[in-house]
Design a protein around this motif. Structure first.
Motif, PDB file in Angstrom:
ATOM      1  N   TRP A   1      43.787  42.574  51.227  1.00  0.00           N
ATOM      2  CA  TRP A   1      42.623  42.524  50.340  1.00  0.00           C
ATOM      3  C   TRP A   1      41.620  43.605  50.691  1.00  0.00           C
ATOM      4  O   TRP A   1      41.279  43.844  51.854  1.00  0.00           O
ATOM      5  CB  TRP A   1      41.935  41.166  50.417  1.00  0.00           C
ATOM      6  CG  TRP A   1      40.653  41.146  49.618  1.00  0.00           C
ATOM      7  CD1 TRP A   1      39.375  41.178  50.094  1.00  0.00           C
ATOM      8  CD2 TRP A   1      40.553  41.138  48.198  1.00  0.00           C
ATOM      9  NE1 TRP A   1      38.478  41.188  49.051  1.00  0.00           N
ATOM     10  CE2 TRP A   1      39.185  41.166  47.868  1.00  0.00           C
ATOM     11  CE3 TRP A   1      41.500  41.107  47.163  1.00  0.00           C
ATOM     12  CZ2 TRP A   1      38.731  41.157  46.557  1.00  0.00           C
ATOM     13  CZ3 TRP A   1      41.046  41.103  45.857  1.00  0.00           C
ATOM     14  CH2 TRP A   1      39.676  41.119  45.563  1.00  0.00           C
TER      15      TRP A   1
ATOM     16  N   ASP B   1      38.161  45.700  48.260  1.00  0.00           N
ATOM     17  CA  ASP B   1      37.440  45.636  46.989  1.00  0.00           C
ATOM     18  C   ASP B   1      38.140  46.391  45.867  1.00  0.00           C
ATOM     19  O   ASP B   1      37.913  46.096  44.688  1.00  0.00           O
ATOM     20  CB  ASP B   1      36.018  46.195  47.168  1.00  0.00           C
ATOM     21  CG  ASP B   1      35.151  45.267  48.016  1.00  0.00           C
ATOM     22  OD1 ASP B   1      35.524  44.086  48.148  1.00  0.00           O
ATOM     23  OD2 ASP B   1      34.129  45.731  48.540  1.00  0.00           O
TER      24      ASP B   1
ATOM     25  N   ARG C   1      40.558  44.241  43.098  1.00  0.00           N
ATOM     26  CA  ARG C   1      40.035  43.578  41.909  1.00  0.00           C
ATOM     27  C   ARG C   1      40.068  44.500  40.697  1.00  0.00           C
ATOM     28  O   ARG C   1      40.276  44.043  39.553  1.00  0.00           O
ATOM     29  CB  ARG C   1      38.616  43.085  42.174  1.00  0.00           C
ATOM     30  CG  ARG C   1      37.890  42.439  41.008  1.00  0.00           C
ATOM     31  CD  ARG C   1      38.526  41.169  40.466  1.00  0.00           C
ATOM     32  NE  ARG C   1      39.513  41.399  39.413  1.00  0.00           N
ATOM     33  CZ  ARG C   1      40.064  40.435  38.686  1.00  0.00           C
ATOM     34  NH1 ARG C   1      39.743  39.162  38.897  1.00  0.00           N
ATOM     35  NH2 ARG C   1      40.955  40.732  37.763  1.00  0.00           N
TER      36      ARG C   1
ATOM     37  N   TYR D   1      46.263  35.020  43.175  1.00  0.00           N
ATOM     38  CA  TYR D   1      46.523  34.817  44.601  1.00  0.00           C
ATOM     39  C   TYR D   1      47.689  33.837  44.735  1.00  0.00           C
ATOM     40  O   TYR D   1      47.666  32.755  44.158  1.00  0.00           O
ATOM     41  CB  TYR D   1      45.280  34.263  45.295  1.00  0.00           C
ATOM     42  CG  TYR D   1      45.442  34.053  46.791  1.00  0.00           C
ATOM     43  CD1 TYR D   1      46.128  34.975  47.571  1.00  0.00           C
ATOM     44  CD2 TYR D   1      44.898  32.938  47.413  1.00  0.00           C
ATOM     45  CE1 TYR D   1      46.277  34.794  48.937  1.00  0.00           C
ATOM     46  CE2 TYR D   1      45.036  32.744  48.780  1.00  0.00           C
ATOM     47  CZ  TYR D   1      45.732  33.676  49.537  1.00  0.00           C
ATOM     48  OH  TYR D   1      45.877  33.482  50.889  1.00  0.00           O
TER      49      TYR D   1
ATOM     50  N   ASP E   1      39.193  34.296  56.605  1.00  0.00           N
ATOM     51  CA  ASP E   1      38.008  34.963  56.044  1.00  0.00           C
ATOM     52  C   ASP E   1      38.386  35.800  54.820  1.00  0.00           C
ATOM     53  O   ASP E   1      37.706  35.757  53.785  1.00  0.00           O
ATOM     54  CB  ASP E   1      37.356  35.855  57.101  1.00  0.00           C
ATOM     55  CG  ASP E   1      36.724  35.055  58.231  1.00  0.00           C
ATOM     56  OD1 ASP E   1      36.440  33.852  58.019  1.00  0.00           O
ATOM     57  OD2 ASP E   1      36.536  35.623  59.322  1.00  0.00           O
TER      58      ASP E   1
ATOM     59  N   ARG F   1      39.243  33.724  51.701  1.00  0.00           N
ATOM     60  CA  ARG F   1      38.079  33.265  50.929  1.00  0.00           C
ATOM     61  C   ARG F   1      37.622  34.338  49.947  1.00  0.00           C
ATOM     62  O   ARG F   1      37.213  34.032  48.819  1.00  0.00           O
ATOM     63  CB  ARG F   1      36.946  32.874  51.884  1.00  0.00           C
ATOM     64  CG  ARG F   1      37.142  31.504  52.536  1.00  0.00           C
ATOM     65  CD  ARG F   1      35.903  31.057  53.269  1.00  0.00           C
ATOM     66  NE  ARG F   1      35.746  31.759  54.529  1.00  0.00           N
ATOM     67  CZ  ARG F   1      36.270  31.342  55.685  1.00  0.00           C
ATOM     68  NH1 ARG F   1      36.999  30.235  55.719  1.00  0.00           N
ATOM     69  NH2 ARG F   1      36.083  32.022  56.805  1.00  0.00           N
ATOM     70  N   ARG F   2      37.709  35.590  50.338  1.00  0.00           N
ATOM     71  CA  ARG F   2      37.315  36.677  49.442  1.00  0.00           C
ATOM     72  C   ARG F   2      38.301  36.804  48.274  1.00  0.00           C
ATOM     73  O   ARG F   2      37.889  37.052  47.130  1.00  0.00           O
ATOM     74  CB  ARG F   2      37.249  37.997  50.207  1.00  0.00           C
ATOM     75  CG  ARG F   2      36.236  38.000  51.346  1.00  0.00           C
ATOM     76  CD  ARG F   2      36.156  39.370  51.986  1.00  0.00           C
ATOM     77  NE  ARG F   2      35.553  39.310  53.309  1.00  0.00           N
ATOM     78  CZ  ARG F   2      35.408  40.357  54.113  1.00  0.00           C
ATOM     79  NH1 ARG F   2      35.818  41.545  53.705  1.00  0.00           N
ATOM     80  NH2 ARG F   2      34.854  40.221  55.307  1.00  0.00           N
TER      81      ARG F   2
ATOM     82  N   VAL G   1      40.172  34.374  47.019  1.00  0.00           N
ATOM     83  CA  VAL G   1      39.976  33.211  46.145  1.00  0.00           C
ATOM     84  C   VAL G   1      38.751  33.418  45.251  1.00  0.00           C
ATOM     85  O   VAL G   1      38.773  33.095  44.055  1.00  0.00           O
ATOM     86  CB  VAL G   1      39.830  31.929  46.982  1.00  0.00           C
ATOM     87  CG1 VAL G   1      39.395  30.757  46.112  1.00  0.00           C
ATOM     88  CG2 VAL G   1      41.144  31.607  47.684  1.00  0.00           C
ATOM     89  N   ALA G   2      37.682  33.975  45.825  1.00  0.00           N
ATOM     90  CA  ALA G   2      36.462  34.185  45.048  1.00  0.00           C
ATOM     91  C   ALA G   2      36.652  35.207  43.934  1.00  0.00           C
ATOM     92  O   ALA G   2      35.978  35.141  42.902  1.00  0.00           O
ATOM     93  CB  ALA G   2      35.334  34.637  45.972  1.00  0.00           C
ATOM     94  N   ALA G   3      37.595  36.130  44.114  1.00  0.00           N
ATOM     95  CA  ALA G   3      37.790  37.202  43.129  1.00  0.00           C
ATOM     96  C   ALA G   3      38.920  36.926  42.149  1.00  0.00           C
ATOM     97  O   ALA G   3      38.985  37.551  41.091  1.00  0.00           O
ATOM     98  CB  ALA G   3      38.066  38.519  43.850  1.00  0.00           C
TER      99      ALA G   3
ATOM    100  N   LEU H   1      38.768  24.251  43.474  1.00  0.00           N
ATOM    101  CA  LEU H   1      38.939  25.471  42.691  1.00  0.00           C
ATOM    102  C   LEU H   1      38.272  25.334  41.326  1.00  0.00           C
ATOM    103  O   LEU H   1      38.272  24.258  40.734  1.00  0.00           O
ATOM    104  CB  LEU H   1      40.422  25.778  42.488  1.00  0.00           C
ATOM    105  CG  LEU H   1      41.256  26.047  43.743  1.00  0.00           C
ATOM    106  CD1 LEU H   1      42.717  26.252  43.368  1.00  0.00           C
ATOM    107  CD2 LEU H   1      40.735  27.261  44.501  1.00  0.00           C
ATOM    108  N   THR H   2      37.743  26.430  40.834  1.00  0.00           N
ATOM    109  CA  THR H   2      37.149  26.455  39.496  1.00  0.00           C
ATOM    110  C   THR H   2      37.981  27.307  38.552  1.00  0.00           C
ATOM    111  O   THR H   2      37.558  27.593  37.437  1.00  0.00           O
ATOM    112  CB  THR H   2      35.719  27.004  39.558  1.00  0.00           C
ATOM    113  OG1 THR H   2      35.739  28.316  40.125  1.00  0.00           O
ATOM    114  CG2 THR H   2      34.827  26.107  40.415  1.00  0.00           C
TER     115      THR H   2
END
Length: 352
Positions: free
Chosen positions: A113, A115, A118, A126, A139, A142-143, A145-147, A165-166
């Motif tokens: 991962w 930047d 994305r 993922y 760590d 988490r990045r 999953v957020a992206a 999860l959203t």
């Protein structure tokens, strides 16, 4: 299919192991997609620590390598191991003349991962294959999953480990190339086989107990060299790493396939491909019970949860019909073609 698809994977396809991303990439490429498979960068640290020998590193292709299925493989070389250093996926692709724009990106290696990932595609998925409870990978996960736009986990436990999860999520267990492992109808000798990693997730003590209780049975272990945690009896044979092309013949020479998983918490999230590869090759299977692996006695799969149950499970597997035709039929339902159809339907359903 004319889609461009990028896999960012934890394992390259030139060693003894085949992982899910290899099979998905192959199946999609055969279906007409343009597929790039980029794996964890190789650095001097891998050679210095002995994780990759100098000879093995020298044998790996430098730069893009297109295989006979049409998949373009890329194993980056870096000075520092990930996630350290200045490595960026988009820059690495561009450096090798690969256009950094895809219809979908599927990442299963958190260490890959950065930047730039994305921006490579409107659909980022993922596909976690293990539990990462702590550390650098946790760590980075988490990045990711957020992206990400969607989650494709290999087990329920792995999906649960991501937390609430959203975005859309789906469990898609590993499959099998059933035709590759199909064997003859001849009965098999009293041989038990294990193929896979020999790390802390492997239960040497259980293997030892089985072998000492069955002195007339051969126990064959195939995996990268590792020092056994116990002194094994003479009916245990350690083969070392076996090339993937030789696995069908090895499995077809045995009666029982073993999955002696240790009590390491990470085993709770595993979806071992060997379960179905053993069945496809006509073996009965003995495995430690996990949230994702339960007994399917009609198909010749016997799970255990303590030493006494492990002893009984092996007895039943050795006595099971050989070859295990019910297991062959069970494995056929878990083909990589069916898994790929489900994966691509999920990906295409994401907003992009």
């Amino acid at each position: 299919m004319s889609d461009r698809i990028l896999f960012l994977s934890h394992t390259h396809a030139f060693g003894p192991f085949r992982v899910g991303s290899h099979h998905y990439a192959r199946t999609l490429a055969r279906g007409g997609a343009e597929v790039v498979h980029l794996s964890t960068p190789l650095s001097p640290a891998h050679r210095a620590t002995g994780r990759v020998s100098r000879a093995a590193a020298a044998a790996l292709p430098r730069g893009p390598h297109r295989d006979t299925d049409g998949v373009t493989h890329l194993i980056p070389r870096t000075l520092l191991p990930r996630p350290y250093g200045r490595f960026r996926v988009a820059r690495e692709l561009t450096r090798h003349g690969i256009r950094p724009a895809f219809d979908a990106v599927l990442i299963d290696q958190p260490l890959l991962w950065d930047d730039s990932v994305r921006g490579l595609s409107p659909r980022l998925v993922y596909r976690p294959t293990d539990l990462y409870p702590a550390g650098v990978k946790a760590d980075l996960q988490r990045r990711v999953v957020a992206a990400a736009d969607g989650m494709l986990a290999t087990s329920t436990e792995v999906l649960r480990g991501l937390g609430p999860l959203t975005i859309p999520g789906l469990v898609l267990e590993n499959g099998v190339d059933a035709a590759r492992f199909a064997g003859s109808a001849a009965a098999r000798p009293a041989v038990c086989v294990y193929v896979g990693a020999l790390d802390k997730r492997f239960d040497w003590a259980q293997l030892d107990a089985w072998a000492r209780a069955h002195a007339d049975v051969r126990f064959v272990v195939a995996g990268p060299a590792a020092a056994p945690a116990v002194a094994l009896p003479g009916n245990v044979e350690l083969l070392g790493a076996v090339p993937y092309d030789r696995l069908p013949a090895l499995l077809q020479s045995a009666r029982v396939g073993l999955l002696p998983l240790s009590d390491d918490p990470l085993n709770a999230g595993r979806s071992p491909m060997k379960r179905y590869e053993y069945l496809a090759a006509g073996l009965a299977v003995v495995s430690r019970e996990t949230p994702g692996i339960r007994s399917e006695e009609s198909a010749g799969l016997f799970a255990y949860d303590d030493p006494d149950a492990a002893a009984r499970a092996l007895e039943r597997a050795l006595a099971f019909t050989s070859p295990n035709t019910a297991g062959v039929a069970r494995a056929a339902a878990e083909s990589w073609e069916a898994k790929t159809d489900a994966l691509w339907a999920f990906v295409r359903g994401l907003a992009g």
